[in-house]
Design an enzyme around this catalytic site. Structure first.
Site, PDB file in Angstrom:
ATOM      1  CB  SER A   2      38.946  42.913  42.155  1.00  0.00           C
ATOM      2  OG  SER A   2      39.208  41.695  41.489  1.00  0.00           O
TER       3      SER A   2
ATOM      4  CE1 TYR B  35      43.446  44.996  40.246  1.00  0.00           C
ATOM      5  CE2 TYR B  35      42.587  42.752  40.394  1.00  0.00           C
ATOM      6  CZ  TYR B  35      42.385  44.100  40.175  1.00  0.00           C
ATOM      7  OH  TYR B  35      41.124  44.559  39.888  1.00  0.00           O
TER       8      TYR B  35
ATOM      9  CE  LYS C 103      41.159  46.940  42.441  1.00  0.00           C
ATOM     10  NZ  LYS C 103      40.633  48.306  42.164  1.00  0.00           N
TER      11      LYS C 103
END
Length: 341
Positions: A131, A156, A160
């Site tokens: 991402s 989040y 990643k």
């Protein structure tokens, strides 16, 4: 027959990738726990293919969790995979700030379990859906793959980045691996058939489905999180990419994996940013009515602007995003207004 394992294959991005792989005569195995997707999506994929005259569809579906090493072992014993496309995971920036342990378990631990199962089965080609959030808060735009990483404000994005570091270490330690890391920007749109699109089970976290639910009366008003960012209209700016362009990027990456070893990273974005207010305006033009919205405070973990420099993917994968914002909105709205849902 060529076999591909797609984790999270019933989700928004996964369903479009699975459709394209089946159209390209791959045998596809989907592993999904359906926490934020529906098995009915896979039936829609078959309808799309049948409508196009393709009836010899090779699709197997396994309901399960990537964290379940016993289930993974059985799956790798049953099928011979040439590659794994790993899309499964949790993806809400705001939710991750409230449930960090859940995100580390589902995004980091699960990926390690999957890689261990792949190694045990002798499968070494891997595509990871990363991402743009890994770039964090930075003042330098556009973002290139070698951009200095800023401060990542949400768990989040941190999950990643941790997985990317894990993949780098894995590639350095074992020359058998061919690993592609694809840093998605903001996938939107829907399949041209209108049969599959972004259909979150819970309240939408992303702008496009949120706008569409307001437009159809499922939500009363759109919340715009912040109008005081240092952008031209005060709202956050993002690089939106049509999901079908994103799919083409994965197929190009599969071709790269066949001839290459080691690890490579690519941005998948258009290089053109749009603000929240510009996206709202694009929807209003397509549906020919106003979208009611209210201004709220900034969400924890959001950054003011983020868009890609996609030149590396163009040069090395021979891939470029072709669809503009209007087409993204038109296809998303076409899907939203179909009577099949």
């Amino acid at each position: 027959m060529k076999s591909i394992l797609v984790t999270g294959g019933a989700g928004f991005i996964g369903s479009h990738i699975v459709t394209k792989l089946l159209e390209s005569n791959y045998h596809v195995v989907v592993l999904d726990n359906f926490t934020n997707s529906s098995p009915s999506t896979l039936n829609k994929i078959i309808e799309i293919l049948n409508a196009g005259g393709k009836f010899d569809v090779y699709l197997d579906v396994c309901e399960g969790d990537v964290n379940d090493i016993n289930q993974l072992s059985n799956l790798f014993a049953k099928f011979t995979f040439e590659c794994v496309i790993h899309l499964a995971g949790l993806k809400s920036v705001s939710e991750s700030s409230n449930q960090p342990l859940n995100y580390y378990h589902n995004n980091v631990s699960a990926t390690a379990t999957l890689l261990q199962s792949m190694r045990n089965a002798g499968v070494f080609k891997f595509i990871f859906s990363s991402s743009a959030t890994i770039y964090g808060e930075t003042d330098v735009m556009p973002l290139s793959e070698d951009s200095t990483l800023g401060v990542i404000k949400n768990p989040y994005g941190k999950t990643k980045l941790i997985v990317e570091d894990m993949l780098s270490d894995l590639s350095s330690s074992d020359s058998r691996w061919s690993i592609a890391v694809l840093r998605y920007f903001n996938p939107v749109g829907a399949h041209k058939s209108g049969k599959i699109g972004e259909n979150p089970i819970n309240t939408p976290n992303n702008l496009f489905p949120y706008i569409m639910q307001v437009a159809t009366g499922q939500q009363s008003i759109l919340s715009v999180y912040g109008n005081d960012y240092p952008t031209h209209d005060g709202s956050g700016m993002r690089d939106y990419i049509h999901v079908l362009d994103l799919v083409d990027g994965h197929l190009a990456t599969l071709s790269w994996l066949k001839e290459s070893r080691g690890l490579a990273v690519w941005n998948l974005g258009t290089g053109t940013p749009y603000s929240v207010f510009e996206v709202i305006s694009a929807f209003e033009k397509v549906i020919n009515r106003k979208i009611p919205f209210k201004i709220c405070g900034r969400r924890k973990g959001d950054v003011s602007e983020c868009w890609a420099n996609p030149k590396k993917a163009r040069s090395e994968l021979l891939w470029v995003a072709k669809r503009d914002l209007t087409e993204m909105v038109e296809d998303a709205w076409h899907w939203q207004t179909q009577e099949t849902y």
